[in-house]
Design a protein around this motif. Structure first.
Motif, PDB file in Angstrom:
ATOM      1  N   PHE A 140       0.869  -1.180   0.000  1.00  0.00           N
ATOM      2  CA  PHE A 140       0.000   0.000   0.000  1.00  0.00           C
ATOM      3  C   PHE A 140       0.905   1.228   0.000  1.00  0.00           C
ATOM      4  N   LYS A 142       0.813   5.837   0.187  1.00  0.00           N
ATOM      5  CA  LYS A 142       0.101   7.111   0.259  1.00  0.00           C
ATOM      6  C   LYS A 142       1.127   8.206   0.064  1.00  0.00           C
ATOM      7  N   GLU A 143       0.844   9.119  -0.818  1.00  0.00           N
ATOM      8  CA  GLU A 143       1.790  10.219  -1.016  1.00  0.00           C
ATOM      9  C   GLU A 143       1.284  11.449  -0.278  1.00  0.00           C
TER      10      GLU A 143
END
Ligand code: COA
Length: 146
Positions: A140, A142-143
């Motif tokens: 997974f 997330k930026e």
């Protein structure tokens, strides 16, 4: 190509950054040059663990890189790359083994890295270096943007 001597050493930002960026930009596949590779971000990385950002150099040029990271629990490896006409001579293995040794010396018990699914050459290389595909894990991400 005649035998060339290659040494692995820690990066020096001032001397090496431009050459390292050029090397990365010339890698035909398996390398994503992105936000984290800007001068500011590389400097930030080097404030944290300068001893895990390594280059392989011949007399005249930088021909390979690897970046390690250790957060106190897991290790990560990024940007292992060797200039195309220097491949198959053990330089990738030299870089990987040196960063693994340094991670272990910091107390790292387990290390992760990401490989693009279609990068068969790198997948085979890592398997030969004793790595395994962690097929039970799903990655997974997330930026963060400010
Ligand atoms: C993956 C990569 C870093 C490997 O670098 P490399 O310098 O070619 O790796 P090595 O030379 O250490 O090993 C490659 C093979 O050459 C062989 N080799 C090593 N020394 C050799 C020599 N003197 N003569 C001939 N072959 C040799 C090794 O046995 C190895 O074979 P194996 O993988 O079947 O064990 C390189 O292919 C690369 O930069 N790829 C593009 C970027 C990339 O995909 N990076 C990975 C991101 S996840």
């Amino acid at each position: 190509m005649p035998h060339v001597q290659v040494r692995v050493r820690e990066i020096s930002f001032e001397e090496d950054y431009e050459r390292v960026l050029n090397l990365w930009q010339g890698i035909e596949k398996g390398m994503n040059v992105g936000r984290s590779d800007s001068p500011e971000e590389v400097r930030k990385k080097l404030q944290r663990d300068p001893d895990l950002f390594l280059v392989a150099e011949t007399k005249n040029e930088i021909v390979g890189t690897v970046i390690g990271g250790f957060d106190g629990r897991r290790g990560m490896i990024y940007h292992l790359a060797v200039q195309k006409n220097f491949r198959g001579r053990g330089i990738g293995a030299m870089l990987l083994q040196e960063v693994e040794k340094r991670l272990q010396a910091k107390g790292c018990l387990k290390c992760l890295l990401l490989v693009l699914e279609d990068n068969g050459e790198a997948i085979q290389f890592y398997k030969n270096q004793g790595w395994r595909h962690a097929s039970e894990d799903v990655v997974f991400m997330k930026e963060f943007f400010s």
